[in-house]
Design a protein around this motif. Structure first.
Motif, PDB file in Angstrom:
ATOM      1  N   THR A  58       0.803  -1.225   0.000  1.00 15.67           N
ATOM      2  CA  THR A  58       0.000   0.000   0.000  1.00 15.67           C
ATOM      3  C   THR A  58       0.838   1.279   0.000  1.00 15.67           C
ATOM      4  N   ASP A  59       2.152   1.161   0.054  1.00 13.74           N
ATOM      5  CA  ASP A  59       3.031   2.339   0.026  1.00 13.74           C
ATOM      6  C   ASP A  59       2.987   3.024  -1.331  1.00 13.74           C
ATOM      7  N   ILE A  60       3.367   4.301  -1.339  1.00 16.98           N
ATOM      8  CA  ILE A  60       3.600   5.015  -2.588  1.00 16.98           C
ATOM      9  C   ILE A  60       5.101   4.937  -2.857  1.00 16.98           C
ATOM     10  N   PRO A  61       5.521   4.154  -3.840  1.00 14.81           N
ATOM     11  CA  PRO A  61       6.957   4.009  -4.118  1.00 14.81           C
ATOM     12  C   PRO A  61       7.479   5.156  -4.975  1.00 14.81           C
ATOM     13  N   VAL A  62       8.513   5.830  -4.491  1.00 18.09           N
ATOM     14  CA  VAL A  62       9.122   6.945  -5.214  1.00 18.09           C
ATOM     15  C   VAL A  62      10.583   6.613  -5.475  1.00 18.09           C
ATOM     16  N   VAL A  63      10.977   6.630  -6.732  1.00 19.38           N
ATOM     17  CA  VAL A  63      12.354   6.329  -7.129  1.00 19.38           C
ATOM     18  C   VAL A  63      13.088   7.630  -7.431  1.00 19.38           C
ATOM     19  N   ILE A  64      14.235   7.810  -6.770  1.00 22.91           N
ATOM     20  CA  ILE A  64      15.077   8.992  -6.980  1.00 22.91           C
ATOM     21  C   ILE A  64      16.527   8.536  -7.067  1.00 22.91           C
ATOM     22  N   CYS A  65      17.256   9.043  -8.044  1.00 21.30           N
ATOM     23  CA  CYS A  65      18.677   8.723  -8.179  1.00 21.30           C
ATOM     24  C   CYS A  65      19.509   9.733  -7.402  1.00 21.30           C
ATOM     25  N   ALA A  66      20.593   9.253  -6.790  1.00 24.14           N
ATOM     26  CA  ALA A  66      21.458  10.127  -5.995  1.00 24.14           C
ATOM     27  C   ALA A  66      22.914   9.821  -6.322  1.00 24.14           C
ATOM     28  N   SER A  67      23.517  10.649  -7.163  1.00 25.21           N
ATOM     29  CA  SER A  67      24.938  10.480  -7.477  1.00 25.21           C
ATOM     30  C   SER A  67      25.767  11.140  -6.390  1.00 25.21           C
ATOM     31  N   GLU A  68      27.013  10.749  -6.283  1.00 21.23           N
ATOM     32  CA  GLU A  68      27.881  11.278  -5.229  1.00 21.23           C
ATOM     33  C   GLU A  68      28.012  12.792  -5.327  1.00 21.23           C
ATOM     34  N   GLU A  69      28.151  13.313  -6.552  1.00 23.04           N
ATOM     35  CA  GLU A  69      28.376  14.742  -6.731  1.00 23.04           C
ATOM     36  C   GLU A  69      27.093  15.580  -6.592  1.00 23.04           C
ATOM     37  N   VAL A  71      24.376  14.490  -4.363  1.00 23.31           N
ATOM     38  CA  VAL A  71      23.601  13.839  -3.311  1.00 23.31           C
ATOM     39  C   VAL A  71      22.719  14.829  -2.547  1.00 23.31           C
ATOM     40  N   GLY A  72      23.202  16.051  -2.336  1.00 18.19           N
ATOM     41  CA  GLY A  72      22.409  17.054  -1.627  1.00 18.19           C
ATOM     42  C   GLY A  72      21.146  17.431  -2.374  1.00 18.19           C
ATOM     43  N   ALA A  73      21.208  17.377  -3.702  1.00 15.66           N
ATOM     44  CA  ALA A  73      20.028  17.666  -4.525  1.00 15.66           C
ATOM     45  C   ALA A  73      18.962  16.599  -4.317  1.00 15.66           C
ATOM     46  N   ALA A  74      19.380  15.338  -4.345  1.00 12.49           N
ATOM     47  CA  ALA A  74      18.435  14.241  -4.148  1.00 12.49           C
ATOM     48  C   ALA A  74      17.794  14.308  -2.767  1.00 12.49           C
ATOM     49  N   MET A  75      18.579  14.683  -1.758  1.00  9.85           N
ATOM     50  CA  MET A  75      18.034  14.782  -0.402  1.00  9.85           C
ATOM     51  C   MET A  75      17.005  15.911  -0.298  1.00  9.85           C
ATOM     52  N   ASP A 339      15.235  30.531  -3.889  1.00  5.23           N
ATOM     53  CA  ASP A 339      14.558  30.455  -2.595  1.00  5.23           C
ATOM     54  C   ASP A 339      13.579  29.288  -2.523  1.00  5.23           C
ATOM     55  N   LEU A 340      12.942  28.958  -3.648  1.00  2.96           N
ATOM     56  CA  LEU A 340      11.969  27.868  -3.662  1.00  2.96           C
ATOM     57  C   LEU A 340      12.642  26.514  -3.500  1.00  2.96           C
ATOM     58  N   TRP A 341      13.894  26.431  -3.911  1.00  2.00           N
ATOM     59  CA  TRP A 341      14.642  25.172  -3.757  1.00  2.00           C
ATOM     60  C   TRP A 341      15.321  25.103  -2.399  1.00  2.00           C
ATOM     61  N   GLU A 342      15.934  26.195  -1.972  1.00  2.00           N
ATOM     62  CA  GLU A 342      16.679  26.202  -0.706  1.00  2.00           C
ATOM     63  C   GLU A 342      15.790  25.912   0.494  1.00  2.00           C
ATOM     64  N   LYS A 343      14.503  26.158   0.359  1.00  2.00           N
ATOM     65  CA  LYS A 343      13.558  25.882   1.434  1.00  2.00           C
ATOM     66  C   LYS A 343      13.609  24.429   1.873  1.00  2.00           C
ATOM     67  N   TRP A 344      13.969  23.535   0.942  1.00  2.00           N
ATOM     68  CA  TRP A 344      13.964  22.093   1.217  1.00  2.00           C
ATOM     69  C   TRP A 344      15.364  21.507   1.330  1.00  2.00           C
ATOM     70  N   PHE A 345      16.366  22.314   1.120  1.00  2.00           N
ATOM     71  CA  PHE A 345      17.742  21.814   1.193  1.00  2.00           C
ATOM     72  C   PHE A 345      18.153  21.516   2.628  1.00  2.00           C
ATOM     73  N   ILE A 346      18.806  20.386   2.824  1.00  2.00           N
ATOM     74  CA  ILE A 346      19.338  19.988   4.124  1.00  2.00           C
ATOM     75  C   ILE A 346      20.859  19.923   4.001  1.00  2.00           C
ATOM     76  N   PRO A 347      21.609  20.691   4.790  1.00  2.00           N
ATOM     77  CA  PRO A 347      23.074  20.673   4.694  1.00  2.00           C
ATOM     78  C   PRO A 347      23.644  19.269   4.876  1.00  2.00           C
ATOM     79  N   ASP A 348      24.663  18.971   4.123  1.00  2.06           N
ATOM     80  CA  ASP A 348      25.332  17.674   4.175  1.00  2.06           C
ATOM     81  C   ASP A 348      26.133  17.564   5.472  1.00  2.06           C
ATOM     82  N   PRO A 349      25.822  16.608   6.338  1.00  2.00           N
ATOM     83  CA  PRO A 349      26.564  16.475   7.599  1.00  2.00           C
ATOM     84  C   PRO A 349      28.038  16.149   7.402  1.00  2.00           C
ATOM     85  N   SER A 350      28.393  15.596   6.244  1.00  2.00           N
ATOM     86  CA  SER A 350      29.800  15.284   5.973  1.00  2.00           C
ATOM     87  C   SER A 350      30.549  16.479   5.409  1.00  2.00           C
TER      88      SER A 350
END
Length: 360
Positions: A58-69, A71-75, A339-350
């Motif tokens: 019953t889940d909604i499956p969402v596929v997103i690719c995350a390359s190393e360079e 990764v912050g975009a995918a997050m 601004d519309l994108w940065e609202k959802w950006f999470i800084p990379d802990p690494s």
């Protein structure tokens, strides 16, 4: 004689111990660490890690690719989806081996630790003999750009449909609405037509964007002309779509896409100079006149095609999904509507992924 018997007993014990050790090494010897050669060359990918909870039907499956360079975009994409819905979403994060550890840390050390997910390792060997390593934009030849071709063949549980999102997307609406779209009979996927949003046409023309098949296929080639596709037919963007898994399998979509990849590899049917990459044209061919149209507000795109051409703010606020397709990405600079994108950006802990911004 007693001494001889003791010597024989010791030798017998040694022989028994050696036999046991040899049997143990053959039966229980640990397998060496996996490497790319361990992956079945015919298998597009495998699951390498998941969260605490498993996916359910019953889940909604969402596929997103995350390359190393990137990764912050995918997050940021994942964060926007998760934050704007009450539905049970399960994320399939597809990557290459070099980014698995980074993704794991990004999730576990940030607010994303609450999401339900599985990390899938994509096998780039499935692209051998299908993609030429040449393009004015090398990022468009990244192996993860072709993950969308192999969705039903990845290590994904039995879902009736899948939502695919590029990593330069931000979702402002409830993903359940997109997932619940009614696909027409016989259609394996739903896309947004490049001619479906009249309010964007003036902006699109101003930055020289192509919205028809002429911009993606080389109509000088006989095999392209034999397809019978009108060059003025509207193209579509495959960066956001909903796929019907069973219909995809029934129509052998992946095999069809691979066929057109291989043909281009040999005959250059759609040059990278024309299309900007080789991931879009095969989908345009295979899905021509065979896809359901997504509500335009669920794929407002072209935000990355110009560093200074902007949409009306009210129009973007009412959109359900924003896509910075094009060269100018919101984690880089220059770019519009940051601004519309940065609202959802999470800084990379690494600290490996960081935003490019002008010095003040």
């Amino acid at each position: 004689m007693a001494l001889l018997r003791k010597i024989n007993q010791v030798l017998l014990m040694l022989l028994i111990l050696m036999a046991v050790a040899l049997l143990y090494s053959k039966t229980f010897k640990a397998r060496p660490p996996a490497n790319h050669s361990d992956l079945d060359h015919e298998a597009p990918g495998r699951a390498v890690e998941g969260g605490a909870e498993s996916e359910v039907e019953t889940d909604i499956p969402v596929v997103i690719c995350a390359s190393e360079e990137r990764v912050g975009a995918a997050m940021a994409t994942i964060n926007s989806v998760y934050s704007n819905t009450q539905a049970n979403v399960f994320f399939y994060i597809v990557t290459l081996r070099d980014a698995i550890k980074l993704i794991r840390q990004y999730i576990k050390k940030t607010k994303l630790k609450e999401i339900r997910y599985k990390i899938l390792e994509f096998n780039p060997m499935v692209l051998k003999g299908k993609v030429k390593p040449e393009s004015p934009r090398p990022d468009l030849l990244h192996p993860l750009n072709f993950v969308r071709f192999y969705l039903p063949l990845l290590a994904i549980s039995n879902h009736k449909r899948i939502v695919y999102l590029d990593d330069d997307v931000i979702v402002q609406g409830d993903i359940k609405e997109l997932y619940s779209i009614k696909l027409e009979s016989g259609h394996a996927a739903a896309f947004a037509s490049d001619c479906d949003l009249p309010s964007t046409h003036e902006m699109v023309r101003s930055v020289g964007m192509q919205t028809t098949y002429m911009g993606f296929l080389d109509y000088r080639k006989p095999e392209v002309r034999e397809l019978g596709i009108n060059p003025s037919d509207c193209s579509f963007n495959p960066g956001v779509f909903v796929a019907d898994v069973e219909e995809w399998k029934k129509q052998k979509i992946t095999k069809q896409l691979e066929k057109w990849m291989s043909k281009n590899f040999k005959e250059n049917l759609y040059s990278s100079a024309m299309a900007g990459g080789v991931a879009t044209p095969p989908m345009l061919i295979v899905f021509h006149d065979k896809y359901t149209t997504i509500d335009p507000k669920w794929h407002v795109r072209h935000l990355g095609w110009s560093p200074d051409t902007r949409y009306a703010e009210l129009f973007l606020q009412e959109a359900n999904l924003l896509h910075w397709n094009g060269h100018f990405k919101p984690w880089d600079y220059p770019c519009v509507h940051l601004d519309l994108w940065e609202k959802w950006f999470i800084p990379d802990p690494s600290g490996k992924f960081s935003l490019v911004r002008p010095e003040i």
